[in-house]
Design a protein around this motif. Structure first.
Motif, PDB file in Angstrom:
ATOM      1  N   MET A 188      25.814   7.385  42.161  1.00  0.00           N
ATOM      2  CA  MET A 188      25.988   8.774  41.415  1.00  0.00           C
ATOM      3  C   MET A 188      26.662   9.748  41.941  1.00  0.00           C
ATOM      4  O   MET A 188      26.439  10.178  43.342  1.00  0.00           O
ATOM      5  CB  MET A 188      24.436   9.167  41.061  1.00  0.00           C
ATOM      6  N   THR A 189      27.457  10.648  41.242  1.00  0.00           N
ATOM      7  CA  THR A 189      28.185  11.697  41.622  1.00  0.00           C
ATOM      8  C   THR A 189      27.493  12.807  41.526  1.00  0.00           C
ATOM      9  O   THR A 189      26.813  13.051  40.423  1.00  0.00           O
ATOM     10  CB  THR A 189      29.513  11.617  41.288  1.00  0.00           C
ATOM     11  N   GLY A 190      27.568  13.889  42.106  1.00  0.00           N
ATOM     12  CA  GLY A 190      26.787  15.326  41.816  1.00  0.00           C
ATOM     13  C   GLY A 190      27.892  16.170  40.981  1.00  0.00           C
ATOM     14  O   GLY A 190      28.836  15.681  40.515  1.00  0.00           O
ATOM     15  N   PRO A 191      27.533  17.500  40.752  1.00  0.00           N
ATOM     16  CA  PRO A 191      28.365  18.404  40.183  1.00  0.00           C
ATOM     17  C   PRO A 191      29.675  18.340  40.987  1.00  0.00           C
ATOM     18  O   PRO A 191      29.802  18.548  42.222  1.00  0.00           O
ATOM     19  CB  PRO A 191      27.826  19.660  39.995  1.00  0.00           C
ATOM     20  N   ALA A 192      30.782  18.575  40.062  1.00  0.00           N
ATOM     21  CA  ALA A 192      32.092  18.412  40.882  1.00  0.00           C
ATOM     22  C   ALA A 192      32.178  19.779  41.522  1.00  0.00           C
ATOM     23  O   ALA A 192      32.786  19.801  42.684  1.00  0.00           O
ATOM     24  CB  ALA A 192      33.151  18.337  39.662  1.00  0.00           C
ATOM     25  N   TRP A 193      31.887  20.828  40.980  1.00  0.00           N
ATOM     26  CA  TRP A 193      32.174  22.222  41.676  1.00  0.00           C
ATOM     27  C   TRP A 193      31.366  22.279  43.028  1.00  0.00           C
ATOM     28  O   TRP A 193      31.715  22.942  44.197  1.00  0.00           O
ATOM     29  CB  TRP A 193      31.379  23.289  40.807  1.00  0.00           C
ATOM     30  N   LEU A 194      30.163  21.357  43.192  1.00  0.00           N
ATOM     31  CA  LEU A 194      29.133  21.537  44.088  1.00  0.00           C
ATOM     32  C   LEU A 194      29.910  20.643  45.357  1.00  0.00           C
ATOM     33  O   LEU A 194      29.906  20.791  46.516  1.00  0.00           O
ATOM     34  CB  LEU A 194      27.889  21.242  44.041  1.00  0.00           C
ATOM     35  N   SER A 195      30.317  19.545  44.857  1.00  0.00           N
ATOM     36  CA  SER A 195      31.083  18.677  45.903  1.00  0.00           C
ATOM     37  C   SER A 195      32.274  19.180  46.436  1.00  0.00           C
ATOM     38  O   SER A 195      32.583  19.344  47.689  1.00  0.00           O
ATOM     39  CB  SER A 195      31.519  17.431  45.375  1.00  0.00           C
TER      40      SER A 195
END
Length: 210
Positions: A1-8
Motif C-alpha cells: 500500500m502506498t501513502g499520499p504522494a505529497w507526504l511521501s
C-alpha cells in the motif's frame, strides 16, 4: 500500500536534506582533521538515501538487494558496538550504538520486505520495478506470514517512537542550553536529521500494516 504522494515527497525531501547535511558534515570534519563520528554520519547518509529511493524512485528486487547489503554493513558494526558496550557494563553509553542499531534494523527489515513484495508483484505483472514504495505484504492479509510482518512492523514502530522521544528530548535540551541560534553550532542539526529519519521510518512502517 502506498501513502499520499505529497507526504511521501515531503519525507523524501527531508531525507535528501539529511543526506546533504551528513555529506557536508563529513567533508567539514575531514578538512578540519577533527575527531568525528564518521560511522554515524556514513550510516545516516546510507539510510537517508535508501529512504529516498524507497519513497519516490523505482524500487525493484535488485535495488532491494543492493540496499540490504549496504545497510547490513553499518548494522553489523553497530550490533558489535552495542554488544561490546553491554559486555563492558557501560549501560550509560549503550544509548548511542543501540539507537543506531535500531534504525539500521528497521531499515533493513523494510528493504527486505519491500524487495520481496516488489518481486512478487513483478512476477505477477511481468514488471521490473515500481515508482515509490509499495509496501503491500508478500503474503495475503490474514495469513500467518502477514500477521507476523504486521507484528514485527508495529514492534519496530514502537522502538522508533522511543528513539524519537529520546532524540526530541536531546534536541530540546540543546536548544534551551544554547539559545535559538547557538544550537545550530552544536549537535542540534544532527539530532534534527536523526529525528526526521525516525519519523520517516515510522511512516514507512505504518504503510506496511495499513
Amino acid at each position: 500500500m502506498t501513502g499520499p504522494a505529497w507526504l511521501s515527497w515531503l519525507f523524501a525531501v527531508l531525507m535528501v536534506a539529511s543526506a546533504v547535511f551528513h555529506v557536508g558534515d563529513l567533508v567539514a570534519a575531514g578538512r578540519a582533521r577533527r575527531q568525528h563520528r564518521y560511522d554515524v554520519d556514513l550510516t545516516h547518509l546510507v539510510l537517508s538515501t535508501a529512504m529516498v529511493a524507497m519513497l519516490v524512485l523505482p524500487f525493484g528486487a535488485g535495488q532491494a538487494t543492493t540496499w540490504a547489503l549496504l545497510i547490513a554493513v553499518p548494522g553489523s558494526w553497530f550490533a558489535l558496538r552495542t554488544l561490546g558496550v553491554a559486555l563492558a557494563g557501560g549501560v550509560r553509553a549503550l544509548g548511542q550504538p543501540a539507537r543506531q542499531l535500531a534504525m539500521t534494523a528497521a531499515m533493513l527489515f523494510m528493504v527486505l520486505v519491500a524487495g520481496g513484495s516488489t518481486a512478487a508483484s513483478a512476477a505477477a505483472t511481468d514488471g521490473t520495478g515500481m515508482a515509490g514504495m509499495h509496501m503491500e505484504h508478500v503474503a495475503g492479509h490474514g495469513t500467518p506470514a502477514s500477521s507476523a510482518l504486521s507484528l514485527a512492523s508495529l514492534t519496530l514502530v514502537a522502538v522508533l517512537a522511543l528513539v524519537g522521544a529520546c532524540l526530541a528530548r536531546e534536541l530540546g535540551g540543546s536548544v534551551r542550553a544554547h539559545g535559538s541560534g547557538g544550537w545550530l553550532r552544536t549537535r542540534g542539526p544532527s539530532l534534527g536529521c536523526e529525528l526526521a529519519m525516525t519519523s520517516a521510518m515510522g511512516y514507512m512502517l505504518v504503510l506496511m500494516v495499513a
